[in-house]
Design a protein around this motif. Structure first.
Motif, mmCIF file in Angstrom:
data_model
loop_
_atom_site.group_PDB
_atom_site.id
_atom_site.type_symbol
_atom_site.label_atom_id
_atom_site.label_comp_id
_atom_site.label_asym_id
_atom_site.label_seq_id
_atom_site.Cartn_x
_atom_site.Cartn_y
_atom_site.Cartn_z
ATOM 1 N N PHE A 15 -0.062 3.215 8.507
ATOM 2 C CA PHE A 15 -1.035 2.502 7.680
ATOM 3 C C PHE A 15 -2.421 2.562 8.319
ATOM 4 O O PHE A 15 -2.554 2.492 9.544
ATOM 5 N N ARG A 16 -3.436 2.648 7.458
ATOM 6 C CA ARG A 16 -4.814 2.606 7.950
ATOM 7 C C ARG A 16 -5.684 1.923 6.904
ATOM 8 O O ARG A 16 -5.686 2.316 5.734
ATOM 9 N N LEU A 17 -6.400 0.871 7.304
ATOM 10 C CA LEU A 17 -7.315 0.184 6.404
ATOM 11 C C LEU A 17 -8.639 0.944 6.385
ATOM 12 O O LEU A 17 -9.265 1.145 7.431
ATOM 13 N N ILE A 39 5.208 -5.844 -3.756
ATOM 14 C CA ILE A 39 5.785 -4.870 -2.826
ATOM 15 C C ILE A 39 7.191 -4.550 -3.321
ATOM 16 O O ILE A 39 8.021 -5.450 -3.447
ATOM 17 N N CYS A 40 7.437 -3.292 -3.618
ATOM 18 C CA CYS A 40 8.717 -2.873 -4.193
ATOM 19 C C CYS A 40 9.414 -1.904 -3.245
ATOM 20 O O CYS A 40 8.759 -1.175 -2.492
ATOM 21 N N HIS A 41 10.737 -1.861 -3.300
ATOM 22 C CA HIS A 41 11.477 -0.956 -2.419
ATOM 23 C C HIS A 41 11.123 0.502 -2.682
ATOM 24 O O HIS A 41 11.206 1.345 -1.768
ATOM 25 N N THR A 42 10.699 0.823 -3.895
ATOM 26 C CA THR A 42 10.289 2.195 -4.194
ATOM 27 C C THR A 42 9.082 2.619 -3.365
ATOM 28 O O THR A 42 8.827 3.824 -3.197
ATOM 29 N N ASP A 43 8.354 1.670 -2.804
ATOM 30 C CA ASP A 43 7.207 2.000 -1.952
ATOM 31 C C ASP A 43 7.613 2.812 -0.724
ATOM 32 O O ASP A 43 6.763 3.431 -0.083
ATOM 33 N N VAL A 44 8.918 2.816 -0.399
ATOM 34 C CA VAL A 44 9.366 3.584 0.764
ATOM 35 C C VAL A 44 9.067 5.076 0.594
ATOM 36 O O VAL A 44 8.866 5.788 1.591
ATOM 37 N N ALA A 314 -4.843 -8.490 3.665
ATOM 38 C CA ALA A 314 -4.998 -7.991 5.034
ATOM 39 C C ALA A 314 -3.659 -7.783 5.731
ATOM 40 O O ALA A 314 -3.566 -7.031 6.710
ATOM 41 N N ASP A 315 -2.610 -8.433 5.229
ATOM 42 C CA ASP A 315 -1.279 -8.324 5.832
ATOM 43 C C ASP A 315 -0.379 -7.367 5.062
ATOM 44 O O ASP A 315 0.856 -7.487 5.124
ATOM 45 N N ALA A 316 -0.946 -6.403 4.363
ATOM 46 C CA ALA A 316 -0.137 -5.472 3.562
ATOM 47 C C ALA A 316 0.953 -4.776 4.375
ATOM 48 O O ALA A 316 2.107 -4.725 3.943
ATOM 49 N N PRO A 317 0.667 -4.233 5.569
ATOM 50 C CA PRO A 317 1.752 -3.616 6.346
ATOM 51 C C PRO A 317 2.859 -4.609 6.701
ATOM 52 O O PRO A 317 4.044 -4.269 6.669
ATOM 53 N N LYS A 318 2.459 -5.838 7.026
ATOM 54 C CA LYS A 318 3.446 -6.880 7.333
ATOM 55 C C LYS A 318 4.267 -7.224 6.098
ATOM 56 O O LYS A 318 5.487 -7.441 6.190
ATOM 57 N N ALA A 319 3.626 -7.259 4.931
ATOM 58 C CA ALA A 319 4.337 -7.546 3.689
ATOM 59 C C ALA A 319 5.367 -6.468 3.386
ATOM 60 O O ALA A 319 6.479 -6.758 2.931
ATOM 61 N N TYR A 320 5.000 -5.221 3.646
ATOM 62 C CA TYR A 320 5.945 -4.118 3.437
ATOM 63 C C TYR A 320 7.160 -4.284 4.353
ATOM 64 O O TYR A 320 8.311 -4.123 3.923
ATOM 65 N N GLU A 321 6.927 -4.611 5.616
ATOM 66 C CA GLU A 321 8.020 -4.800 6.558
ATOM 67 C C GLU A 321 8.918 -5.968 6.136
ATOM 68 O O GLU A 321 10.133 -5.910 6.289
#
Length: 338
Positions: A15-17, A39-44, A314-321
């Protein structure tokens, strides 16, 4: 604003902002100021480097709610200020053979939001006019985002089944899709059996509207469904072929197993289970933009709501995890206003 922020991803979870320039939408497109993005599992597919061009930056996310702030040439139906949604299927071309026959879901030239074109982990998203969904005014953006994908996927599957009111319909998996599927099936007038692993999920299934709960860890789910008279349809949402396979014998004659969960392992079925009873197995891929409007109207009228956890943009990577951990209850949504 001349720029906007977006989370690009390359390779595997890189990830990069970044700051991107705000430009005018292309012909046939609109520019949307994003309010929320689920955030959906298809985002993988985007985040885990499963794309063919994984080295090229891409913005994930396809459960997007926002407001149109610019309209490109050729767009007549949509206007600045309209509150809209964008789902996984980013708008049919209207020219391929499938479109000409009205099969918009299988359009051959349709962007897949957040997978083949930039999606909603961003303050701005550009989308085809044909892919826009008009949002009901009384549906808040945090609830609306997951309904654009998880909601539509389960709603569309249930709309395909050939079952009378009061028939037994089973929903396998009480997760991001399944917790909505149980609600939809109950509000559509079916007798609902929820199937999941562990007795602890039984009370939740009941609160969501299930009439029966089957713990697949302690009993064979196919046999349990037969004891209830056999299911006219089973909505399989858990991404496991091994978990879906035992369900087929639990179908009533002419019953349907609709596969929604994309599993890495194959589904195994006895041919005799299909032939004797004239049972069928089919896949179901989300729905068109106008079908999504039907879905939202139904959810608003029948008070169907997703269970969501919210995190700031700002927490998008954390939300994905958080989504990937399987611990979220049950959909994770980015709130751009936080």
């Amino acid at each position: 604003m001349s720029t906007y922020r977006a989370f690009e991803v390359t390779g595997n979870r890189n990830f990069r902002l970044v700051e991107r320039e705000t430009v005018a939408p292309l012909s046939g497109q609109v520019r949307i100021r994003v309010e929320t993005c689920g955030i959906c599992h298809t985002d993988v597919v985007a985040v885990e480097g499963m794309r063919g061009d994984a080295d090229q930056p891409l913005v994930p996310g396809h459960e997007i709610v926002g407001t149109i702030e610019a309209v490109g040439d050729g767009v007549r139906t949509w206007h600045v200020g309209d509150r809209v949604g964008v789902g996984f299927l980013g708008g049919q071309c209207g020219e391929c053979e499938h479109c000409r026959r009205g099969d918009f879901v299988n359009c051959e030239d349709q962007p897949r939001t957040g997978t083949t074109v930039d999606g909603g982990y961003a303050e701005i998203v550009y989308a085809r006019g044909t892919g826009l969904v008009r949002m009901p005014p009384d549906l808040n953006s945090l609830d609306g985002a997951p309904l654009l994908c998880a909601g539509l996927t389960t709603y569309s599957a249930l709309a395909q089944i050939d079952a009378r009111p009061g028939a037994l319909v089973a929903v396998q998996g009480i997760g991001g899709l399944g917790h909505l599927g149980v609600q939809y099936a109950a509000k559509l007038g079916y007798r609902v059996a929820a199937i999941a692993r562990g007795a602890e999920k039984g009370p939740l299934a009941e609160r969501l509207g299930a009439d029966h709960y089957i713990d697949s860890a302690s009993e064979d789910p196919g046999e349990a469904l037969l004891k209830l008279g056999g299911a006219s349809a089973i909505i399989a949402t858990a991404a496991s072929g091994a978990a879906m396979s035992p369900l087929v014998p639990g179908l009533a004659p002419r019953g349907q197993l609709l596969v929604l969960g994309a599993a890495p392992d194959p589904l195994t079925v006895s041919t005799s289970d299909l032939i004797f009873g004239t049972r069928s197995i089919t896949g179901s891929l989300t729905g068109s933009a106008v079908e999504n409007e039907d879905n939202l109207a139904f959810t608003a009228h029948r008070d169907i709501r997703p269970m969501v956890e919210t995190l700031p943009f700002a927490d998008a990577p954390k939300a994905y995890e958080r989504m990937l951990s399987g611990q979220a209850r049950f959909r994770v949504v980015l709130d751009m206003g936080e």
